[in-house]
Design an enzyme around this catalytic site. Sequence first.
Site, PDB file in Angstrom:
ATOM      1  N   LYS A  82     -98.366  17.200-110.572  1.00  0.00           N
ATOM      2  CA  LYS A  82     -97.177  17.138-109.738  1.00  0.00           C
ATOM      3  C   LYS A  82     -96.809  18.561-109.318  1.00  0.00           C
ATOM      4  O   LYS A  82     -96.897  19.499-110.129  1.00  0.00           O
ATOM      5  CB  LYS A  82     -96.039  16.493-110.520  1.00  0.00           C
ATOM      6  N   SER A 162     -89.656  10.628-108.777  1.00  0.00           N
ATOM      7  CA  SER A 162     -90.060  11.677-107.870  1.00  0.00           C
ATOM      8  C   SER A 162     -91.546  12.020-107.923  1.00  0.00           C
ATOM      9  O   SER A 162     -92.048  12.737-107.053  1.00  0.00           O
ATOM     10  CB  SER A 162     -89.251  12.944-108.162  1.00  0.00           C
ATOM     11  N   SER A 186     -88.583   9.159-113.085  1.00  0.00           N
ATOM     12  CA  SER A 186     -89.505   9.778-112.127  1.00  0.00           C
ATOM     13  C   SER A 186     -90.979   9.624-112.456  1.00  0.00           C
ATOM     14  O   SER A 186     -91.831   9.945-111.632  1.00  0.00           O
ATOM     15  CB  SER A 186     -89.167  11.266-111.959  1.00  0.00           C
TER      16      SER A 186
END
Length: 466
Positions: A82, A162, A186
């Site tokens: 990420k 996210s 997330s």
Amino acid sequence: MVESSIAELQEMVHAGDLSYEELTLFYLSRIREIEGDPARYLNAVTSLNPASVERARALDLARRAAPDTERDPIYGMPILLKDNINAAGVATTAGAVALQNNFANDAFIVEKLLDKGAVILGKANLSEWAYFFCDDCPSGWSAMGGQTLNPYGRLRFNTGGSSSGSGASIAANYAAAAVGSETSGSILSPSSANSLVGLKPTTGSLSRTGVVPISGSLDTTGPMARSVADVIILFNGMTGYDQRDTAMPMMSDDLQLEHRDQSMAGLRLGAPERYLDNELFLKALRLLSADEAAIVEISLPEIDTQGFGTLLGREMVRDLALYLKDHASPMVMIDSVDDLHGFNLQRPDLRMPYGQAEVDRMIELDINPAELETLRNSLQSGARAAMEALFAGSDLDLLLSMDNRNAAFAALANYPALTVPLGYSDSGRPVNLTLFAPPFQEQLLVDVGGRFERLADARRMPADYP
């Protein structure tokens, strides 16, 4: 190689049918092919590691030079991170233009992955600033990466966030596995949206040093993959005690999970009555019950989350400044949330087309450290007490849920969670079963999650991404 597990990929390498260099080139080629196709691109990857092929080639040479050496299962496996996790040689942007030149040193978990032989393939898109930035922006959008799209319904289904790029990338087979991060939902949300297995560990199980933060109290990193077995391998590849991360207990030093087939006989699993009208949830209960687990109908308690946004905002003001001071590149031109606010105002059309409402609120927060500590203690102790009472009152081993529902409850109580593919709605949207356990009970989660994965056999690859 599409849909191959880590164990299957390693078997191909050891049989001489594949090299780590070829595997890395396969994923790079697949990313470039799909992301370059106007009808199929997913905006799932923000950058590629220019050293990945050389790294894989060196790992091949080392393996051939000492073929009998025992190596970690993550050895040679291309992993996406990420884009809020530092990795040397690749910018860590958190999706924000303000961090576009953030070429920083490796995060602690990346050091561990590299020590064990992983290949860092590149960075995955995310909801900008881990979705703590704007009110009206869609999940999975960032200024640096654009809008992440879901391979199960490219212009129909949300990617979740996210860790949206981590989810879409692994669903589309861009890497062996990916690392996400979670403050509240997330990892669970994009794993569910993309029919993946995602583990949100107890905060303190994995280091956050070198990760762009929201909340030092709630943030955690975690693995996302196509199977429970691969999630375990990636989790084990990142563990280790980090003395710089004050959330970590010493037990984290040798924390490892096992992939094993454990009976569910005698386990008591809490099933919230509010989900008992969902056919897929009922299917999960039937499978678990037939495998000798006891299903206990429960009512979820209401918890007080007033001030949750204030907690996250005030901790981000504090923790982002510390990250920028200690872990960001000297080329980054901001050193605080206030600086970020002003930077974005210079080019709002490019830097915040959806506004920056969360940043606006952060710069106006008027809460001192003592008040912040009182608020944090109140929110966390309330959620923890409610969760402990629920587990004790019904003598539960695990709590069942769906997708990322109840993520905030678990985050505040610091209960780890595992989400596993359950099936698909009539529209084709992925649906997951999610398990919650008491702190540091990740082994129980993967035992039950792995067993359920075998029983349900639910995951299917996205039809348009063979």
